[in-house]
Design a protein around this motif. Structure first.
Motif, short mmCIF file in Angstrom:
data_model
loop_
_atom_site.label_atom_id
_atom_site.label_comp_id
_atom_site.label_asym_id
_atom_site.label_seq_id
_atom_site.Cartn_x
_atom_site.Cartn_y
_atom_site.Cartn_z
N ALA A 1 14.01 -15.72 -44.38
CA ALA A 1 14.87 -17.12 -44.55
C ALA A 1 16.13 -16.69 -45.44
CB ALA A 1 13.71 -18.11 -45.43
N ARG A 2 16.00 -16.05 -46.32
CA ARG A 2 17.46 -15.53 -46.82
C ARG A 2 18.45 -15.11 -45.74
NH1 ARG A 2 14.22 -15.01 -51.07
NH2 ARG A 2 13.89 -12.51 -50.91
N ALA A 3 17.73 -13.95 -45.17
CA ALA A 3 18.61 -13.34 -44.19
C ALA A 3 19.09 -14.16 -43.00
CB ALA A 3 17.75 -11.96 -43.76
N ALA A 4 18.14 -15.13 -42.57
CA ALA A 4 18.56 -15.75 -41.67
C ALA A 4 19.70 -16.95 -41.77
CB ALA A 4 17.41 -16.63 -41.02
N GLY A 5 19.68 -17.45 -43.26
CA GLY A 5 20.53 -18.21 -43.58
C GLY A 5 21.89 -17.57 -43.74
N GLU A 6 22.06 -16.48 -44.29
CA GLU A 6 23.17 -15.77 -44.21
C GLU A 6 23.87 -15.40 -42.87
OE1 GLU A 6 22.43 -11.95 -46.29
OE2 GLU A 6 21.88 -13.21 -48.10
N ALA A 7 23.00 -15.26 -41.75
CA ALA A 7 23.55 -15.08 -40.64
C ALA A 7 23.86 -16.23 -39.95
CB ALA A 7 22.30 -14.40 -39.58
N MET A 8 23.37 -17.47 -40.45
CA MET A 8 23.91 -18.74 -39.89
C MET A 8 25.16 -18.97 -40.52
SD MET A 8 20.86 -21.42 -39.78
CE MET A 8 19.68 -21.07 -38.56
N GLN A 9 25.71 -18.63 -41.53
CA GLN A 9 26.85 -18.99 -42.29
C GLN A 9 28.23 -19.00 -41.20
OE1 GLN A 9 27.39 -16.91 -45.87
NE2 GLN A 9 25.71 -17.77 -46.83
N ASP A 10 28.24 -17.88 -40.32
CA ASP A 10 29.35 -17.90 -39.44
C ASP A 10 29.47 -18.88 -38.10
OD1 ASP A 10 30.38 -15.69 -40.63
OD2 ASP A 10 29.41 -14.36 -39.34
N PHE A 11 28.14 -19.72 -38.08
CA PHE A 11 27.86 -20.41 -36.80
C PHE A 11 27.93 -21.96 -37.54
CE2 PHE A 11 26.23 -16.42 -35.72
CZ PHE A 11 26.92 -16.17 -34.53
N SER A 12 27.79 -22.36 -38.68
CA SER A 12 27.89 -23.74 -39.26
C SER A 12 27.13 -24.61 -38.51
CB SER A 12 29.35 -24.12 -39.54
OG SER A 12 30.00 -23.18 -40.24
N PRO A 13 25.49 -24.34 -38.17
CA PRO A 13 24.92 -25.45 -37.55
C PRO A 13 24.48 -26.50 -38.59
CG PRO A 13 23.49 -23.65 -38.27
CD PRO A 13 24.90 -23.11 -38.62
N LYS A 14 24.27 -27.49 -37.90
CA LYS A 14 23.99 -28.97 -38.68
C LYS A 14 22.56 -28.85 -38.87
CE LYS A 14 23.67 -33.86 -38.34
NZ LYS A 14 24.35 -35.04 -37.61
N ILE A 15 21.64 -29.01 -39.98
CA ILE A 15 20.24 -29.30 -40.04
C ILE A 15 20.06 -30.62 -39.32
CG2 ILE A 15 18.27 -28.84 -41.45
CD1 ILE A 15 19.64 -27.01 -43.01
N VAL A 16 19.28 -30.82 -38.47
CA VAL A 16 19.18 -32.19 -37.96
C VAL A 16 17.71 -32.53 -38.59
CG1 VAL A 16 18.40 -33.46 -35.97
CG2 VAL A 16 20.13 -31.81 -35.92
N ALA B 1 25.53 -22.35 -25.48
CA ALA B 1 26.09 -21.31 -25.67
C ALA B 1 26.24 -20.53 -27.19
CB ALA B 1 27.43 -20.94 -24.70
N GLU B 2 26.60 -21.60 -28.05
CA GLU B 2 26.87 -21.30 -29.40
C GLU B 2 25.60 -21.01 -30.11
OE1 GLU B 2 29.39 -20.60 -32.61
OE2 GLU B 2 29.61 -20.29 -30.53
N ALA B 3 24.54 -21.68 -29.81
CA ALA B 3 23.16 -21.76 -30.29
C ALA B 3 22.68 -20.31 -29.83
CB ALA B 3 22.29 -22.82 -29.69
N LYS B 4 22.84 -20.01 -28.42
CA LYS B 4 22.24 -18.79 -27.90
C LYS B 4 23.20 -17.49 -28.54
CE LYS B 4 20.97 -16.46 -23.88
NZ LYS B 4 20.87 -16.52 -22.31
N ARG B 5 24.35 -17.65 -28.80
CA ARG B 5 25.25 -16.73 -29.50
C ARG B 5 24.57 -16.40 -30.70
NH1 ARG B 5 30.09 -15.66 -32.16
NH2 ARG B 5 30.42 -17.53 -32.72
N PHE B 6 24.11 -17.61 -31.40
CA PHE B 6 23.66 -17.02 -32.96
C PHE B 6 22.39 -16.45 -32.70
CE2 PHE B 6 20.07 -18.61 -35.39
CZ PHE B 6 20.46 -17.81 -36.79
N TYR B 7 21.48 -17.05 -32.05
CA TYR B 7 20.20 -16.17 -31.94
C TYR B 7 20.20 -15.04 -31.52
CZ TYR B 7 15.39 -15.50 -30.69
OH TYR B 7 14.13 -14.97 -30.78
N GLU B 8 21.15 -14.66 -30.62
CA GLU B 8 21.25 -13.35 -30.18
C GLU B 8 22.23 -12.30 -31.10
OE1 GLU B 8 22.84 -13.59 -26.20
OE2 GLU B 8 20.67 -14.17 -25.41
N SER B 9 23.02 -12.78 -31.93
CA SER B 9 23.93 -12.42 -32.95
C SER B 9 22.99 -11.00 -33.66
CB SER B 9 24.36 -13.21 -33.88
OG SER B 9 23.53 -13.52 -35.01
N PRO B 10 23.84 -9.99 -34.03
CA PRO B 10 23.21 -8.95 -34.94
C PRO B 10 22.83 -9.38 -36.11
CG PRO B 10 25.15 -8.28 -33.77
CD PRO B 10 25.15 -9.65 -33.61
N GLY B 11 23.25 -10.29 -36.78
CA GLY B 11 22.90 -10.69 -38.04
C GLY B 11 21.49 -11.28 -38.14
N TYR B 12 21.56 -12.07 -37.04
CA TYR B 12 20.13 -12.96 -36.98
C TYR B 12 18.94 -12.05 -36.42
CZ TYR B 12 16.17 -15.88 -36.13
OH TYR B 12 14.80 -16.29 -36.07
#
Length: 97
Positions: A22-37, A63-74
């Protein structure tokens, strides 16, 4: 452009290892700035496989959601989840508003 949503349904089997994910995923998300729904809280499983945690993230596009999921950080974070939890992760394109 339609929004993109990452929807996760998760059951945790190893809380300590999952916390690292969860910590690592949160850090990976920082570049993508998703909104928590939606984030856990009250839920009712109406059909299908049940999980204990649920989260919906909104991205600027599918595409941005997929880019996040496939990102090296995530993907590095995702490897930490192996053996710590089971679940279902889905990307969904939103309807035009």
């Amino acid at each position: 452009m339609n929004k993109g949503y990452l929807i996760a349904h998760v059951t945790v089997s190893d809380p300590v290892a999952y916390a690292k994910y969860a910590r690592a995923a949160g850090e990976a998300m920082q570049d993508f700035s998703p909104k928590i729904v939606a984030w856990s809280g009250q839920y009712e499983n109406l059909e299908g496989e049940s999980h204990e945690r649920h989260v919906v993230f909104e991205f600027s596009s599918f595409a941005e959601a997929k880019r996040f999921y496939e990102s090296p950080g995530y993907q590095a974070a995702r490897s930490l989840r192996a053996g710590a939890a089971t679940g279902t992760f889905v990307l969904v394109e939103g309807a035009e508003s």
